[in-house]
Design a protein around this motif. Structure first.
Motif, PDB file in Angstrom:
ATOM      1  N   LEU A  15       1.004  -0.853   0.028  1.00 53.29           N
ATOM      2  CA  LEU A  15      -0.136   0.158   0.231  1.00 53.29           C
ATOM      3  C   LEU A  15       1.188   0.814   0.370  1.00 53.29           C
ATOM      4  O   LEU A  15       2.365   1.578   0.667  1.00 53.29           O
ATOM      5  CB  LEU A  15      -1.258   0.390   1.554  1.00 53.29           C
ATOM      6  CG  LEU A  15      -1.802  -0.677   1.645  1.00 53.29           C
ATOM      7  CD1 LEU A  15      -2.881  -0.874   2.597  1.00 53.29           C
ATOM      8  CD2 LEU A  15      -3.134  -0.893   0.182  1.00 53.29           C
ATOM      9  N   THR A  43      -1.167   5.974   2.038  1.00 55.53           N
ATOM     10  CA  THR A  43      -2.962   4.652   1.620  1.00 55.53           C
ATOM     11  C   THR A  43      -3.188   4.022   3.256  1.00 55.53           C
ATOM     12  O   THR A  43      -2.052   3.917   3.515  1.00 55.53           O
ATOM     13  CB  THR A  43      -3.028   4.031   0.597  1.00 55.53           C
ATOM     14  OG1 THR A  43      -2.239   4.618   0.052  1.00 55.53           O
ATOM     15  CG2 THR A  43      -3.831   2.600   0.368  1.00 55.53           C
ATOM     16  N   TYR A  47     -11.119  -0.869  -2.359  1.00 50.59           N
ATOM     17  CA  TYR A  47     -10.948   0.276  -1.799  1.00 50.59           C
ATOM     18  C   TYR A  47     -11.775   1.585  -1.271  1.00 50.59           C
ATOM     19  O   TYR A  47     -13.192   1.632  -2.300  1.00 50.59           O
ATOM     20  CB  TYR A  47      -9.632   1.034  -2.372  1.00 50.59           C
ATOM     21  CG  TYR A  47      -8.800  -0.340  -2.956  1.00 50.59           C
ATOM     22  CD1 TYR A  47      -6.973   0.300  -2.278  1.00 50.59           C
ATOM     23  CD2 TYR A  47      -8.452  -0.743  -3.899  1.00 50.59           C
ATOM     24  CE1 TYR A  47      -6.008  -0.584  -2.858  1.00 50.59           C
ATOM     25  CE2 TYR A  47      -7.221  -1.942  -4.457  1.00 50.59           C
ATOM     26  CZ  TYR A  47      -6.337  -1.474  -3.390  1.00 50.59           C
ATOM     27  OH  TYR A  47      -5.601  -2.012  -3.387  1.00 50.59           O
ATOM     28  N   HIS A  96       0.532   1.897  -7.997  1.00 51.21           N
ATOM     29  CA  HIS A  96      -0.288   3.010  -7.552  1.00 51.21           C
ATOM     30  C   HIS A  96      -2.135   2.542  -8.711  1.00 51.21           C
ATOM     31  O   HIS A  96      -2.176   3.957  -9.590  1.00 51.21           O
ATOM     32  CB  HIS A  96      -0.138   4.039  -8.364  1.00 51.21           C
ATOM     33  CG  HIS A  96       1.841   4.375  -8.088  1.00 51.21           C
ATOM     34  ND1 HIS A  96       1.926   3.490  -6.129  1.00 51.21           N
ATOM     35  CD2 HIS A  96       2.861   4.161  -7.749  1.00 51.21           C
ATOM     36  CE1 HIS A  96       2.974   3.958  -5.749  1.00 51.21           C
ATOM     37  NE2 HIS A  96       3.558   3.889  -6.928  1.00 51.21           N
ATOM     38  N   VAL A 142      -5.273   1.969  -8.478  1.00 51.22           N
ATOM     39  CA  VAL A 142      -6.434   2.323  -8.332  1.00 51.22           C
ATOM     40  C   VAL A 142      -5.851   4.716  -8.713  1.00 51.22           C
ATOM     41  O   VAL A 142      -6.964   5.226  -8.685  1.00 51.22           O
ATOM     42  CB  VAL A 142      -6.969   2.316  -7.046  1.00 51.22           C
ATOM     43  CG1 VAL A 142      -8.222   2.973  -6.176  1.00 51.22           C
ATOM     44  CG2 VAL A 142      -7.492   0.857  -6.387  1.00 51.22           C
ATOM     45  N   LYS A 143      -4.055   5.084  -8.145  1.00 54.28           N
ATOM     46  CA  LYS A 143      -4.630   6.375  -8.470  1.00 54.28           C
ATOM     47  C   LYS A 143      -5.060   7.041  -9.640  1.00 54.28           C
ATOM     48  O   LYS A 143      -5.022   7.879 -10.280  1.00 54.28           O
ATOM     49  CB  LYS A 143      -3.460   6.634  -8.148  1.00 54.28           C
ATOM     50  CG  LYS A 143      -3.182   6.824  -5.722  1.00 54.28           C
ATOM     51  CD  LYS A 143      -2.398   7.030  -5.082  1.00 54.28           C
ATOM     52  CE  LYS A 143      -2.230   7.185  -3.914  1.00 54.28           C
ATOM     53  NZ  LYS A 143      -0.359   6.713  -3.524  1.00 54.28           N
TER      54      LYS A 143
HETATM   55  N1  URA Z   1      -3.793   1.477  -5.506  1.00 55.92           N
HETATM   56  C1  URA Z   1      -3.239   2.472  -5.421  1.00 55.92           C
HETATM   57  O1  URA Z   1      -2.946   3.287  -6.003  1.00 55.92           O
HETATM   58  N2  URA Z   1      -2.364   2.655  -4.217  1.00 55.92           N
HETATM   59  C2  URA Z   1      -1.793   2.182  -3.208  1.00 55.92           C
HETATM   60  O2  URA Z   1      -1.854   1.417  -2.158  1.00 55.92           O
HETATM   61  C3  URA Z   1      -3.177   0.632  -3.194  1.00 55.92           C
HETATM   62  C4  URA Z   1      -3.589   0.805  -4.742  1.00 55.92           C
END
Ligand code: URA
Length: 231
Positions: free
Chosen positions: A98, A102, A129, A179, A181-182
């Motif tokens: 993470l 996060t 998330y 990364h 999700v970001k």
């Molecule tokens: N996606 C992200 O961008 N950051 C994380 O810490 C976990 C998943």
């Protein structure tokens, strides 16, 4: 079990550092000098620098990771790590990563084979998330995130996405790129402001405060094992 794996499991050193100990002639098995291809069996006596070592049990820890703590064993910049935060007697390491900012569910274990299976894309372990984003994503943005967005390392797989509030989304992934999700949020024009993992491989943080950790129950370990045995 190979000698380096035995030493790592015993908390002596990482596998690579154990290889150096073995090459340096500091490890004996039943009195004979250990070699890189030595296999340790039940009942063997392993010594490092003349001191007997013994196997640690397998340990499985769920941490509610706070922000500001890095997901590594040691940080060259001297920041607190998830391993130092937990301070477990077993040589546990994080399963996956993470980002430093996060928060949320992070598993740590010294069960290398299970950790490798959990991280293997083949098993598509579920990660949930909760994200606060800039702006207010429209329905079409939510749909784009769910259908898959183009990132510089290829399109994302279909994801579960729902709105939790005007600027809050829940995204459920079965892949785990860096990364991810970001980068997904950035790609649809709503950069993430806060990111929290509420669930990992079916483990949630019910009753756990930020920074708190607990050992998994036997049933939880069995469930993780079963989830990573399917093909
Ligand atoms: N996606 C992200 O961008 N950051 C994380 O810490 C976990 C998943």
């Amino acid at each position: 079990m190979r000698l380096n794996a035995y030493l790592a499991r015993s908390g002596v050193a990482s596998r690579r550092a154990s290889d150096e100990l073995i090459k340096g002639g500091r490890v004996r098995v039943n009195g004979a000098l250990g070699e890189l291809n030595t296999v340790v069996a039940d009942g063997d006596v392993v010594e490092v620098d003349g001191h007997a070592v013994s196997q640690q049990g397998l340990a499985y820890v769920l941490l509610n990771k706070p922000a500001g703590v890095v997901t590594t064993v040691r940080d060259p910049q001297g920041r607190p790590t998830v391993v130092s935060l937990v301070g477990h007697e077993a040589r546990i390491v994080p399963v996956g990563r993470l980002d430093v900012d996060t928060t949320g569910a992070l598993l740590l274990t010294n069960d290398g084979p299970l950790a490798n299976r959990l991280m293997h894309p083949r098993y598509g372990v579920e990660k949930v998330y909760e994200i606060e984003v800039e702006g207010r994503p429209t329905d079409s943005v939510v749909r784009r995130l769910a259908d898959g967005v183009e990132l510089d390392d290829g399109p994302t797989a279909p994801a579960g996405v729902r709105r939790l509030g005007p600027s809050w989304l829940e995204i459920i992934l079965h892949e785990g790129r860096n990364h991810q999700v970001k980068r997904m949020c950035e790609a649809v024009g709503h950069p993430a402001k806060r990111l929290h993992r509420s669930r990992y491989a079916g483990l949630d943080l019910r009753g756990m405060r930020r920074g708190e950790w607990r050992e998994l129950t036997r049933a939880e370990v069995v469930a993780l094992d079963a989830a990573t045995r399917k093909t």
